[in-house]
Design an enzyme around this catalytic site. Structure first.
Site, mmCIF file in Angstrom:
data_model
loop_
_atom_site.group_PDB
_atom_site.id
_atom_site.type_symbol
_atom_site.label_atom_id
_atom_site.label_comp_id
_atom_site.label_asym_id
_atom_site.label_seq_id
_atom_site.Cartn_x
_atom_site.Cartn_y
_atom_site.Cartn_z
ATOM 1 N N HIS A 124 5.496 -5.970 5.288
ATOM 2 C CA HIS A 124 6.390 -5.534 4.214
ATOM 3 C C HIS A 124 7.104 -4.276 4.701
ATOM 4 O O HIS A 124 6.569 -3.503 5.505
ATOM 5 C CB HIS A 124 5.542 -5.242 2.973
ATOM 6 C CG HIS A 124 6.307 -4.970 1.727
ATOM 7 N ND1 HIS A 124 6.930 -3.770 1.472
ATOM 8 C CD2 HIS A 124 6.541 -5.754 0.627
ATOM 9 C CE1 HIS A 124 7.498 -3.805 0.274
ATOM 10 N NE2 HIS A 124 7.286 -5.002 -0.251
ATOM 11 N N ASP A 201 -2.698 -2.744 4.841
ATOM 12 C CA ASP A 201 -1.959 -2.987 3.602
ATOM 13 C C ASP A 201 -2.737 -4.044 2.824
ATOM 14 O O ASP A 201 -2.748 -5.214 3.186
ATOM 15 C CB ASP A 201 -0.545 -3.471 3.929
ATOM 16 C CG ASP A 201 0.271 -3.847 2.688
ATOM 17 O OD1 ASP A 201 -0.303 -3.888 1.570
ATOM 18 O OD2 ASP A 201 1.473 -4.120 2.829
ATOM 19 N N GLN A 204 -1.732 -7.580 -1.099
ATOM 20 C CA GLN A 204 -1.836 -9.002 -1.413
ATOM 21 C C GLN A 204 -3.252 -9.552 -1.264
ATOM 22 O O GLN A 204 -3.567 -10.599 -1.826
ATOM 23 C CB GLN A 204 -0.876 -9.809 -0.525
ATOM 24 C CG GLN A 204 0.596 -9.511 -0.737
ATOM 25 C CD GLN A 204 1.080 -9.878 -2.133
ATOM 26 O OE1 GLN A 204 0.503 -10.708 -2.814
ATOM 27 N NE2 GLN A 204 2.171 -9.253 -2.562
ATOM 28 N N LYS A 227 -0.614 -5.517 -8.823
ATOM 29 C CA LYS A 227 -0.924 -6.800 -8.185
ATOM 30 C C LYS A 227 -2.284 -7.332 -8.648
ATOM 31 O O LYS A 227 -2.602 -8.503 -8.467
ATOM 32 C CB LYS A 227 -0.972 -6.649 -6.655
ATOM 33 C CG LYS A 227 0.197 -5.936 -6.013
ATOM 34 C CD LYS A 227 1.428 -6.788 -5.899
ATOM 35 C CE LYS A 227 2.466 -6.095 -5.005
ATOM 36 N NZ LYS A 227 3.733 -6.815 -4.956
ATOM 37 N N CYS A 367 11.315 -8.175 0.972
ATOM 38 C CA CYS A 367 11.035 -6.893 1.637
ATOM 39 C C CYS A 367 10.357 -7.114 2.984
ATOM 40 O O CYS A 367 9.460 -6.352 3.379
ATOM 41 C CB CYS A 367 10.183 -5.992 0.747
ATOM 42 S SG CYS A 367 11.019 -5.434 -0.737
#
Length: 412
Positions: A124, A201, A204, A227, A367
């Protein structure tokens, strides 16, 4: 799993036919933001109704209760990620701010001219731009690990880009475009052998699979509340305490200090030295409530449900002419994320045409422009599935997808 759907006011109103504005809506954009259950909204309402005061500053009972609610939320996140202690959790606005915090503090202090930072091409923008800034400012080099275009996975040969020159490796746990679950534990081992730190990251991954920062070998991991079925505007960064203690503050101002004079200051202890100003306590309570909710459902159950739906959707798409899955074709390895293109139809048109059928999906570069450029596409359409989606909704989407080219003016 369908029993949990009624916990979400949006879907409860849709299913009961009491929402005219959202009647018939099929929501498949959870990778952008998840819906919130009643439990989260109730927890936030309770905080603002009965515990609303400025945390950490007041010496009266109301403020003390607000402080306890805020710090209890930090402990919930620490337990969720299996951090060693609550002080390893820093509250931020979102994953993007969390990654920037690490880049501007640890990165700017520890990266020098001639050093290297390694990321993957599937990142991202929030996990590329901060590292570009560090490299441009410090005279370092940003290197990319590329993916196999068919499987969407990073070939092992790419791991050789991590060398003794590498100071930071920053990789997404799960791609927001490909749904790929990267082997963070293995990458972290290689990074550590070369003297680098591992940044993850987790935006997700944390909503879909169990994340254990100690087992993964993560030195830092960032995640977002929205999220995870929590509120927008709240997130967190996990960092190993010994690293956090050596890092300078990210923002300066109220509450993050120990002592201030006319000429200088000393900082509060970790984690408070990274949390300047009045904190978003109500949102922190909401994020913790969302985590409690997800854990009550069970991440194993969520992962299986998401994989089942993604597999069903991908297998259906494979049968439709002119459709192309972006990334791996195994729905059980996609964490509920299914990205595709259609010959001759721009993804924005795909999303618009499906919106006319009350189906909400995402379209664009997500993104992740470097990834799209590498794959030779400018944009893609993405359906992202979660615990509240149903097989009937997937069937409904599959019934509409073969019509998209016709609606776009094609005869076949």
């Amino acid at each position: 799993m369908n029993e949990y759907r009624k916990d979400f006011p949006l879907f409860k109103a849709i299913d009961e036919g009491t929402s005219k504005e959202n009647a018939g809506l099929v929501y498949m954009d959870t990778a952008a933001t998840a819906q919130r259950p009643f439990q989260v909204l109730s927890a936030m309402k309770s905080f603002y109704s009965a515990h609303n005061a400025n945390p950490l500053r007041g010496l009266y009972p109301l403020s003390e209760r607000a402080t306890k609610a805020y710090e209890d939320s930090r402990a919930t996140i620490a337990n969720f990620l299996n951090a060693k202690e609550s002080s390893e959790i820093i509250f931020t606005r979102n994953t993007s701010e969390g990654l920037n915090l690490v880049a501007y503090t640890y990165g700017m202090k520890n990266v020098q001219a001639g050093d290297e930072i390694v990321v993957s091409i599937m990142e991202h923008h929030s996990n590329i731009l901060p590292w570009q800034f560090v490299c441009q400012t410090k005279g370092a080099t940003l290197k990319f690990m590329y993916v196999d275009k068919e499987t969407g996975e990073i070939p092992e040969a790419e791991f050789s880009k991590i060398t003794p020159k590498t100071k930071i490796v920053s990789v997404t746990h799960v791609s927001n475009v490909l749904g790929t679950q990267n082997p963070i534990k293995k990458i972290a081992e290689i990074a550590h052998k070369n003297g680098a730190v591992m940044v993850v990251d987790g935006a997700q991954s944390t909503p879909h699979i169990k994340v254990d920062v100690q087992d993964l070998g993560a030195d830092f991991l960032a995640l977002s509340g929205h999220k995870l079925c929590g509120p927008m505007g709240i997130g967190a960064v996990y960092g190993r305490k010994e690293l956090l203690e050596e890092m300078p503050p990210f923002l300066r101002g109220g509450e993050m200090i120990e002592y201030v004079t006319e000429t200088g200051a000393t900082w509060a202890e970790v984690p408070h030295k990274f949390e300047a100003g009045t904190v978003s306590a109500g949102d922190a309570v909401g994020m913790a409530a969302a985590i409690d909710y997800i854990q009550s459902v069970g991440l194993t159950n969520i992962e299986k449900h998401d994989n089942d739906l993604a597999e069903k959707l991908i297998e259906g798409i494979k049968k439709i002419p002119h459709f192309h899955i972006v990334g791996g074709k195994d729905g059980r390895k996609r964490c509920g994320i299914v990205t595709f293109t259609i010959d001759g139809v721009h993804p924005h048109d795909i999303a618009t045409l499906l919106s006319d059928e009350k189906i909400a999906i995402r379209a664009g570069h997500h993104c992740a422009q470097p990834l799209q450029q590498y794959l030779g596409i400018q944009a893609s359409a993405r359906a992202s599935l979660y615990l509240y989606n149903t097989e009937e909704e997937v069937d409904y989407l599959l019934s509409k997808l073969p019509l998209v080219r016709k609606w776009a003016g094609f005869k076949d």
